[in-house]
Each structure stands twice: as C-alpha cells, then as structure tokens.
Scaffold this motif. Structure first.
Motif, PDB file in Angstrom:
ATOM      1  N   TYR A   1       0.821  -1.212   0.000  1.00  0.00           N
ATOM      2  CA  TYR A   1       0.000   0.000   0.000  1.00  0.00           C
ATOM      3  C   TYR A   1       0.854   1.260   0.000  1.00  0.00           C
ATOM      4  CZ  TYR A   1      -4.223  -2.698   0.877  1.00  0.00           C
ATOM      5  OH  TYR A   1      -5.272  -3.576   0.740  1.00  0.00           O
TER       6      TYR A   1
ATOM      7  N   TYR B   1      -2.847   8.243   4.437  1.00  0.00           N
ATOM      8  CA  TYR B   1      -3.904   8.183   5.464  1.00  0.00           C
ATOM      9  C   TYR B   1      -4.638   6.857   5.421  1.00  0.00           C
ATOM     10  CZ  TYR B   1      -6.088  10.300   1.333  1.00  0.00           C
ATOM     11  OH  TYR B   1      -6.464  10.598   0.057  1.00  0.00           O
ATOM     12  N   SER B   2      -3.912   5.788   5.090  1.00  0.00           N
ATOM     13  CA  SER B   2      -4.606   4.499   4.992  1.00  0.00           C
ATOM     14  C   SER B   2      -4.513   3.645   6.257  1.00  0.00           C
ATOM     15  CB  SER B   2      -4.128   3.724   3.760  1.00  0.00           C
ATOM     16  OG  SER B   2      -2.744   3.585   3.771  1.00  0.00           O
ATOM     17  N   GLU B   3      -3.752   4.089   7.247  1.00  0.00           N
ATOM     18  CA  GLU B   3      -3.752   3.360   8.518  1.00  0.00           C
ATOM     19  C   GLU B   3      -4.457   4.211   9.588  1.00  0.00           C
ATOM     20  OE1 GLU B   3      -0.826   3.614   6.767  1.00  0.00           O
ATOM     21  OE2 GLU B   3      -1.182   1.645   5.857  1.00  0.00           O
ATOM     22  N   GLY B   4      -4.601   3.657  10.784  1.00  0.00           N
ATOM     23  CA  GLY B   4      -5.275   4.379  11.861  1.00  0.00           C
ATOM     24  C   GLY B   4      -4.402   5.482  12.450  1.00  0.00           C
ATOM     25  N   ALA B   5      -4.008   5.287  13.699  1.00  0.00           N
ATOM     26  CA  ALA B   5      -3.217   6.316  14.370  1.00  0.00           C
ATOM     27  C   ALA B   5      -1.985   5.686  14.997  1.00  0.00           C
ATOM     28  CB  ALA B   5      -4.051   6.989  15.451  1.00  0.00           C
ATOM     29  N   HIS B   6      -1.026   6.512  15.348  1.00  0.00           N
ATOM     30  CA  HIS B   6       0.136   5.983  16.037  1.00  0.00           C
ATOM     31  C   HIS B   6      -0.341   5.314  17.335  1.00  0.00           C
ATOM     32  CE1 HIS B   6       3.862   5.806  18.322  1.00  0.00           C
ATOM     33  NE2 HIS B   6       4.447   5.771  17.124  1.00  0.00           N
TER      34      HIS B   6
ATOM     35  N   LYS C   1      -2.767  13.123   8.451  1.00  0.00           N
ATOM     36  CA  LYS C   1      -1.787  12.423   7.617  1.00  0.00           C
ATOM     37  C   LYS C   1      -0.494  12.117   8.365  1.00  0.00           C
ATOM     38  CE  LYS C   1      -3.849  14.130   3.425  1.00  0.00           C
ATOM     39  NZ  LYS C   1      -4.090  15.338   2.626  1.00  0.00           N
TER      40      LYS C   1
ATOM     41  N   GLY D   1      -0.127  10.598  11.774  1.00  0.00           N
ATOM     42  CA  GLY D   1      -0.215   9.854  13.012  1.00  0.00           C
ATOM     43  C   GLY D   1      -1.475   9.978  13.835  1.00  0.00           C
ATOM     44  N   ALA D   2      -2.404  10.849  13.448  1.00  0.00           N
ATOM     45  CA  ALA D   2      -3.655  10.958  14.206  1.00  0.00           C
ATOM     46  C   ALA D   2      -4.791  10.255  13.461  1.00  0.00           C
ATOM     47  CB  ALA D   2      -4.014  12.426  14.419  1.00  0.00           C
ATOM     48  N   LEU D   3      -5.848   9.936  14.201  1.00  0.00           N
ATOM     49  CA  LEU D   3      -7.055   9.406  13.568  1.00  0.00           C
ATOM     50  C   LEU D   3      -7.706  10.492  12.721  1.00  0.00           C
ATOM     51  CD1 LEU D   3      -8.660   7.552  16.605  1.00  0.00           C
ATOM     52  CD2 LEU D   3      -7.862   6.481  14.483  1.00  0.00           C
TER      53      LEU D   3
ATOM     54  N   TRP E   1       4.010   7.917   8.222  1.00  0.00           N
ATOM     55  CA  TRP E   1       4.505   7.547   9.553  1.00  0.00           C
ATOM     56  C   TRP E   1       4.416   6.038   9.753  1.00  0.00           C
ATOM     57  CZ3 TRP E   1       1.097   4.929  12.702  1.00  0.00           C
ATOM     58  CH2 TRP E   1      -0.250   4.956  12.269  1.00  0.00           C
TER      59      TRP E   1
END
Lengths: 341, 341, 341, 341
Positions: free
Chosen positions: B3, B8-13, B206, B208-210, B327
């Motif tokens: 990917y 912005y394809s994952e959640g958050a840190h 973009k 590390g945050a939701l 990130w």
C-alpha cells in the motif's frame, strides 16, 4: 469632450422614454405580471423564432449572470467560462457569492475553443478523484465577447455539441447582443442563438434601455419557482412594467436592431479611420468595441479630447485602450474623434 | 498487496490510541474546553516558538482550509493560490461554497513565485476597474505542496514580504507539515513558519492521528467569536477531547517529528530505488510523495502488486503516478516495492 | 465531583476503542469506502428493517443537520421546526449559513403538533403572496427532543401524513436516538422511524462513540453526488474508517441498544430520587435528560458537588437545570447525586 | 375598475419622467458616479439634517434590505425584527440567502417594543451557551410598518437606546418613509430618524419613482468597499443616473414630501368613509395603508369594482383586506370607492 468610454453613458432611446411617459398613469399589477411584460415576451419569442420560449426580465447584467448561473446549476456544479469571461473577471465575485466556482478554459481573442472545452470536461470525468472536484455544470460564453469578438455559427454549434454530449446547458451572455447580431458578416442571428443555446439574454442596458435584460429560456427549462428565486436574490422589481414597457418598445418595428446598427455603422467608420491613421489594433473586432495599442506617452494628451477606457497593460511602454460606440453615438462625433487622433 | 496509495490508509500511532484509551473515562467538558486541549495547545505553542500563538483544533483538512479562509477574509475578498493549490482543485468548491473566489497565479512544481504573486496583486490595484473585481485578501500556500515540493526559507520570506506590502495574511496549509519539516536539507522549521505566516496548520490526519488539524494563529489574529463561526460551519466537535488528547500525545517527546521522519526515511530509500531502476521522476520531491512517469501499458501490471495513485495524464502514452509513504510505512514494504518495480 | 452535565463528557465505549486498536494497522481506502463502513452500513440497514436504505457517516450533529437540510431542500425552501428545535436555537445559524430559513411552529414540551404543522403549511399555500415567501420544504423533528420528550407512534404518523400530503420529506434528528428507543413505554423503534421518516440519523457522539452520526436515507432519496456535497461542506473525513469501525462495533450484538439502556436505567433511578425528595420537574421526560426547577439560591451550593447544565430562566427566583445520564453513567454516581440533593 | 391594491401600480411622478427625458442625451459616467447622483445625495443629506451622511442608491426594497443587513452584520450575527417584519416574512428568504438568521421579537400592530427587545438580547447574553447561538447584531424596524403603523419618537428613542446599550446598529426600512413622515400627528421626521438610526432608507419605488431606494448611513459607517459588495450582490446599476436623476427630482422643492402628502390626504378621506359606513378596522393606521375586516361572502362582490389586497385570514368567516393609496391616488377614485362600499 467626446465620449467613447462605454456603451451605457446615455439614457434610453427616445421611443422608450415616450412609451414610459405615455403609459405612466395606467394602473398595472406588479412584479412583471402586467400586460406590457406579456406583450414584450410575445414579441421576443417571435424574434427568437421560438414559440415556447420562456422570457423573464431582470434589471442588470451582473444580476442576470448571477441568477441564471445560480438557478440553473446544481449546488455541486460550477460554470465553465473562457479565462477572460466577464463572470470570471469583472463581476466582483458575484458568481462565487452564490456558492459556485467559475472553471476556466483558455481564451482566444475572448472566445473559448470547443476542443479545449471538451478536453477540459473529459479530463474532469476521467479523473478518478473527480468526486473531490467541482463538476462542470454549465458553459458560459459571451457574444459579443468582452473583446468585441463574435463566434461563428460553426463555432457555436461545436460548443453546443460539447454541451449536449455532457448534458449541460449552454448559456450565452448577450449584454451586447444587438451589436453582435447587427455586425457585418456574422452568420449568427437571434433564432440561431435560441436554437443552440439553452438560455441566453438580450441586453437592454447597453442597447437603448435605461436598464433591463431579457432572459430567454429556450428549452422549457426555466428553473422552478423562478420568481421566488429572483426575489431571494433581491432582484425582483416591484414595478415590473419598467422592464416590460421598455422591451415592448424595443421589440416593436425592429427598433432594437435598427438602433444597434447605429453602433456598428459608427464603429466601422471609426475602425477605418483608425486603420487609415496607422493605429495598431489589439485584435480585430467586428462590433462596437474597438481596441488599439497606444504608446503610454500619448495616453494623457488623448484624454484631453476624448473619454476612452484603459483596458490593460500591453507592455512596459504601451497600453490597450478601448473606444466604444453605441445606439446613441453620432457620426459627427466619430469624425471628430478621427480628426483628433 | 503493498500500500503506497496515500498517507492516510492506517489508523493512528499506537501512543495516540493508548492515550485515548487511558483517558477514556475521565469526565471532561466539551467543545475543546478540556485540559487535554489546553495542554496540547501549550505544547504546540512551544514547538512554534511563539508564546502568544492561538491554537484551535479542527477535524479535517478541507474543513480547516474552508474555515480559515472564510473567517479571515472580508466578504469582498478572495484567496490567492497557485493554480495547482488544493483549495483550487480538490476541495469540491468548499471555498466558493462560503462565497469566496480562489484567485490563481502560475505554479512551478506546485509552488508560487513571489514575483508573480506581487505582479498579480499590483495589476489588480493598478486596474481602474478593480472595484468590480475580487480583492486579493489572503495568500494560500501549501508546504509540502500537492507535489511534495518545499519552499525554501528565502522563498517563504519573499512571499511573506509581498503579503506584508499589501497587508494581507499569509496562510500555510500544513496538512503534511511533519513531512515538510523533517525533509533533508530543508531550512524551514515550524518556528520559521510561525514567524513568517499569519496562520498555518499542523496536519494530524496524515501524520499519526485518527483525525485532526491544529490551526495556529500567530499574530493575535484569531477571528472574533471563532468558536461560533466554527459551529456555524458545522465543524465544532462536541468531544473536543478527541483532538486534544491526540495532539497532546503527538507533541509529547517530539513524537510528531519522530514519526514524520519515518515517512522521509522510507521515501528516500524508495526514491533511490526508483532512480536505480531508471524510472523517470515527474519532478524532484524531497518529501513523502514521489511522482514518476510510467508507460500506460505498465500501469495495470503494477496495480496487481501495489496500490498507488493515478495522478494525471502525462501524454498519450504515459501517466504520472504517485507513491506515498507515511509515519506507518514499513521499510520492508519499501524494499518489496523496489523488488516489484 | 459528580458529572451530570451532559451525555458527551466521556470518551467511547471500551469495545469501540478496542476495535479501533485492533484494526489500526490495516491499510484501508479513504473517504468511507472501506470494508468497515460497508459492514456498519449493512448492520444499520438491518437494524432499520430497511434493506434498501442508504447510510452515510458524518462526524457531528450540527454538521449532520446542516448537510441533510441543505442537500435535501431546494434553494427556495426552508425547514419547518418546533420553535425549540435544535436547528432553530443552538446551531449558531448553521442552517441559515447554507441559505435556508428555519420556519417555526409552536412547541409543546419540545414537540410539534401535526395539526399546527398542517395549518402552517396550508396557510402558506393559501397566501396569494406565497411566491414572496420561503416555501416549507422539509419538516425537522428531534427524537428525543431537546427536552428529552418523545413522540408517540401515533404522533409520528400524523406528522408523516402531513409531509406526504405536501410531498416534503420528514427528517428526524436522532442525536440521542438510542436513548429514545430504549425509553420505557415508547412505541417507536428504529424500524418505525425508518418507515415514517424520509431521512434520520442515529447519533453516535452521545451514545458510545468518540464521534459520528449515521445518516439513513430510507426512500432511495440520498441527494445526488452526496460525497461531493459533503466535501463541499468541509465534512468529508479522510479516514472514514474512524466512523465505520465505531458504528460496526456499536451495531454488533446490539451494543448500541444495550449501552443506551444504561442511560435510561440510571435516569429512571435519578427521576425517582428527585421525585421522592420533592423536586419539581419542569416537564415529564422519559429519557436521559431530566429537567428540574430549582430556587436560584440553591444553584451555587449544588454546583459544589455536581456539574449540571443551566437550562433557562424559569422566573425571577427559579431556574431550570438539567441532569443528563449517558451510556457511561455509573449507578453509584446516581445514588451519590440523590444523597447530595 | 378602481385600483387600491398597492402603492406601486402607477409609473413615476411626471416631473421624474421629465427629468429623465431632459437629461437623456447627456453623456454621464456609470455606476452612480455621475453629477446627478452627487446632487441628489447632497439634497438628501440636507433633508436629513446630517451633513456627513453617506447616501447610496439601490434599485428595490428587498435588495436594499438584503444588502444593508448582509454588509453591516458580522458573519456570526443575525438581525432582530418584529415577527411581522418584512424581512422575516415576505422577502423569500433573501436575508437567509446571505447567511444570516432573522431573530424575532413579538409584534404589536407591526411594531416591536423596546422592553421586549432588551429582554431578548439580555437573555441571549445571559445564556451560558450563547456561543452556540446566533448573535443579535442589528435591529430592523420598518416605518411605516407592514401594517401602516408608526413608531412615536419616544418609542424610537427607546429602541435606539437598547441598540446603543449593546453596540449594535439600528436599521429603519423606509420603503414607505414619505407616507410615514407626512402622516398627521407623527412626531418623527427624517432628521429625527437620521439622528437615532444608524442606517435607513428613503423609499422611492412606492413614493413617486420608477424604482429606487436611497440608503442613508448616518454615522460614518458605510461598509468598506461598498460598491464592490453591491456588485457582488448583483445590484450595481450600470446607468446609475437612472437613480440619481429620480432622487434629484424628488428632493428638489420638497417634491417627495408634497406627493407623499397626497397619499395621506386620500387615505384620511377613505378612512373616514370606511368609519362612517361602519366598517371594522383591523387596526388603527395613520398612513396610506388601511386594513379592514370583511365578511368572506362580501369579498367577491367587492372585487368586481375595486382591486384590493387580501391580507390574511381573520377567522373562519372574515378576512383582513387592505386598501392602499399613494402619491398617484385621485380623490375622485376615493370617493367612488366610498360610494361603492
């Protein structure tokens, strides 16, 4: 002082004033529901060769552009115009005020090219992210353009074809329409415009009226509850008669066309005079606006004898200026101007 | 499947999620008035080197661009952006929705040039008819730009100087700000931005945050009754804690910068890999977005192994595509991508 | 300190946080196109007993009210609400911001009466000048209302009948819907709402989510290009997963209903305690918001032990205050509150 | 057929038409920058007893209300009006179209009470949640009101005092101002209005002009770049002369006041005639609009001889109708109407 600054510096054609005076004490219903409005609409429909057209009178050009665009677009749509289009440059953001973006294609002597328009819309639909963009929902052209130029019938048909392909309306701003259709060698008349455009307007303010633009919806496509929307825009005139009587007069015995011809005749003489004296034209305009490129150090002296419009910077030492004739221009003033130049 | 489609394809840190979980049952007041918001604001002000900055948390990027532009402009003003600026192209008309025109200057690898900006504004004020036009009321730049490029400090200062000359605010869209300041060889850090910009935002979504963007007003210039205006735009979050806790976490122990660096490190490896394999770059990007020009017939095959973004048509046989790191990008995925190419 | 100030002072139900954590590193597509959104939509449709419903996730309540109303109304239409309706009083003008008037009918314990609604609309259409007025284009009700009250099924049907008579949609604001459907003795469940309303939303923010409202269009009537319009309002969330995962969790194993029941159970105990101690109720609320009329001189003392909401002035010596329970309220806190009173 | 339907069913006072005709061929600059506009402004300032007033001409009443309210309010503010105020009821949502809410206070024969106004604003500021509400940013009154009634000087001062207390402007809609100041026994003249109001307008459309309203800003408070904002609203007239020449004429030799007096004189005779014949007045109007309560079964017969306005339903068997006189009403028509009744 000679006046060639614009085509709205005098009042109205005398017959318009006479009609207003003659009908003055008739008690008429308001908001455009009077018999003069009805009569004017019938005459305009006839002049359009379009019996089932719907005609609506508004007061001014910016207002008309704003209302037609806002009411015919969906909220997620913008209007496509040439970069020099009046709605993109000189409406103080009146289109954006109603929430719509003006999308631009390149201009060529004030006109758009059908091919570039098609390419613009196709690129939009081919973009995978187009849901995140403004949809092209209408095409706006002016005829004559802001540079006095005219579309040919062939060009108009090509643009109309693009609009049909993408099922969006074609809107023609005819603030100077009289001067467009009375130009020499044009093959576009009002019925042609009515045939290929979905909505257009016949400018009164610049062609013999005190104020007023006649919007023509040609495809049974006047937006629902249009009077309410006009009022919502602050544009509904209580004394609608003021517009009806003027357009009734202008469309009686071809007055609109006859007085528009005066602007063309005087412009042609001026054009020849300018050419004879060796002035450089910015572009070739067949209508009542003539643009020349002048050395900056001649601007001031010229301004002592004639009022003209600064148009735009040409280069560091030259400026584009405009002379405009109108229904009211006297041939003797044109001659005086040529002498002066 | 690999990917690299966006950042912005994952959640958050994980630390962000931990903080949300840890504080979950604390009863906090709403609308951003809680102590986590206060703490996050204090940390951000410190990171900006700007003690009297005012910080406000919003949910997303388009929302932030819309609100900042609408609330800082006068109604008769528009915002000046590079033609490729996000607010001009990919906000679905969110700026015009609030009544403001986006005025454009040419773009150069996604950036505007200060000279062209000055020329644009000077031309406006020199135009005798400028009362009939939209006033340039703010300058919008993005850093990194939509093409991953960065302004130099010298370029930023020049643009800031133009803004000061005409007394209009400079707004920097920092949706990917972390990736900008952690790029190699940049001489722009957040305090520099805070010094030269009137308002900017630090992107969380973009980086590390939701969700969440931290708007920073640097010149005691937060618009009056800002909370009311945010609510009027439909953007006031009841559980403001969601934003406060996230930014409090991201700005504790430099987490924001550390995780942003991962995107740069992985992008650098990817960039070298692409170069080694002879791919043609569309432009030279020092950040987490890398654009290459690919033959159209290779697009489909590539899509079987990796998700990327179609960016734009290059010519009839080539397309610009984008790989984005973030990130969350794992170095092993970058290596797998290079193998695949 | 005890917290009964509102129903959004804690984070989210632990299962919601667990689900966010568990799915955190999955690479998902953006803007609500991910599989969790799809799953959540399917579960909500099932809970609505409405297979062809269209579900869309938005972030907050004001945002949802603004977008639903703006996108479902024609530009010449307004929304009819009870005078106390949230959209009329506490949205900072977010509805008018999009150009629409809020038209009001009288309120009775927060509710509108179908008869008065019909009379209002009939009066409009009977007015010869109604073209000069705002058309009633939608009816807005909240359930529970801003006063915690509930419509009966019979009342809902009557209002729905008026809407059908005039062919305008009925919109139900369900910011606290869970607390409405879990109230004792209500005969309205979600399928009933789905049957009689054209659009409604299931509130997440106040019922166990960090944020999020699930809009349900029940009659194949989601506005065209809805995603574009949501983005145009600045409301499109990049990480749509944040909403999808939360609603997927809330609508798994009836979690939404189970946790909503906690608010009702604790409110019932509180209500009984208030009654036993002789407090005067402002009105009879069957849901999680309880309103009592308190002597002004007792307000301050009470504030030392519990956070509550000032609601409105009752008379010169009394004030209406609100206690709110929620999915997170502990029974022991209710008991402590009763002791305190 | 007798015409008492409204006060805008004839054209313009003959002197207005004469002036338009006489000046017709003068070449004048556009957009209100001509000498007639200047002269008219000077005369109006004198009539206001306010040398440093700023005067601006607009075309119609809804347009004027929309522009004054929108340009003088902050975006987060609404305008407070009596529930029956024209801006609340009969502008097709033109105020909301520009993003502002109309906040209402009770009406008493069309007027607001200063005490209720103060209470409304105080309640707003006392509400802890007022940041979530629309700020009261201006007070709108009409004089005469929509019911023909007039404020007394004492009432006007009290309302003005409330506005001063909260530092918000007082705006007076004078669409029928001539009929207000020429009423018998009124103690409000134009200088009084100029003293206590921050902005007001002198209606031309209903008092002898073809169209046109003269907006007067009395406290050096004309909004910045007002011409641009007028154009942005689509309301800038190219031939501003049309308004300037009309108001120059109306404010020469007190023509405006003299012709307004005719409406009052004829209304007084009509009022006496109605009283003598035992008609029931809906309320006591001292100006040119007279409202009577008529049995429904008499409506149709009456309509055969005279055009009047249906106003509103009174009860199931009675209707409120309005007769309006104007500058153009002939006394013989009033007598014929009385005979007919």
């Amino acid at each position: 002082m000679l006046y060639f600054e614009n085509d709205y510096s005098e009042g109205a054609h005398p017959k318009v004033l006479e009609a207003l005076t003659k009908t003055n004490y008739e008690s008429l219903s308001g908001y455009g529901s009077d018999e003069y409005c009805e009569r004017a609409k019938a005459k305009i429909k006839k002049a359009c060769g379009c019996d089932d057209a719907e005609v609506y009178f508004l007061v001014g050009g910016t207002q008309t552009n704003q209302i037609v665009i806002d009411t015919m677009l969906q909220p997620y749509e913008g209007v496509v115009a040439a970069a020099t289009g009046h709605v993109n440059v000189h409406e103080a953001g009146a289109i954006e005020f109603t929430g719509h973006k003006v999308l631009t294609v390149p201009e060529h002597d004030g006109k758009m090219h059908a091919e570039e328009l098609r390419d613009f819309i196709e690129t939009f639909y081919n973009d995978e992210a187009h849901e995140h963009m403004v949809f092209p929902g209408m095409v706006y052209i002016s005829h004559p353009t802001e540079y006095g130029t005219l579309y040919t019938k062939e060009e108009l048909i090509k643009i109309s074809d693009v609009c049909k392909q993408f099922e969006i309306p074609l809107f023609l701003d005819g603030a100077r329409l009289g001067y467009g259709v009375m130009a020499k060698d044009t093959n576009i008349d009002i019925p042609t415009i009515a045939k290929y455009c979905d909505v257009f307007y016949i400018g009164g303010t610049k062609v013999g009226a005190l104020c007023g633009e006649a919007v023509v919806f040609t495809k049974n496509n006047m937006p629902k509850h249009f009077t309410t929307r006009v009022k919502q825009h602050g544009a509904l005139l209580a004394k609608g008669r003021l517009l009806g009587i003027q357009f009734d007069t202008l469309f009686t015995d071809d007055l609109y066309f006859k007085i528009a011809k005066n602007a063309i005749d005087t412009a042609e003489v001026l054009k020849k005079g300018l050419a004879d004296k060796g002035y450089k034209f910015y572009l070739d305009s067949p209508t009542n606006q003539q643009f020349i490129v002048l050395e900056n150090d001649k601007l001031e002296k010229l301004a002592k004898g004639v009022r003209y419009s600064f148009w735009e910077k040409y280069d560091d030492t030259h400026t584009v200026i405009r002379f405009a004739t109108s229904w009211a221009t006297k041939m003797e003033d044109v001659e005086a101007l040529i002498d002066l130049l």
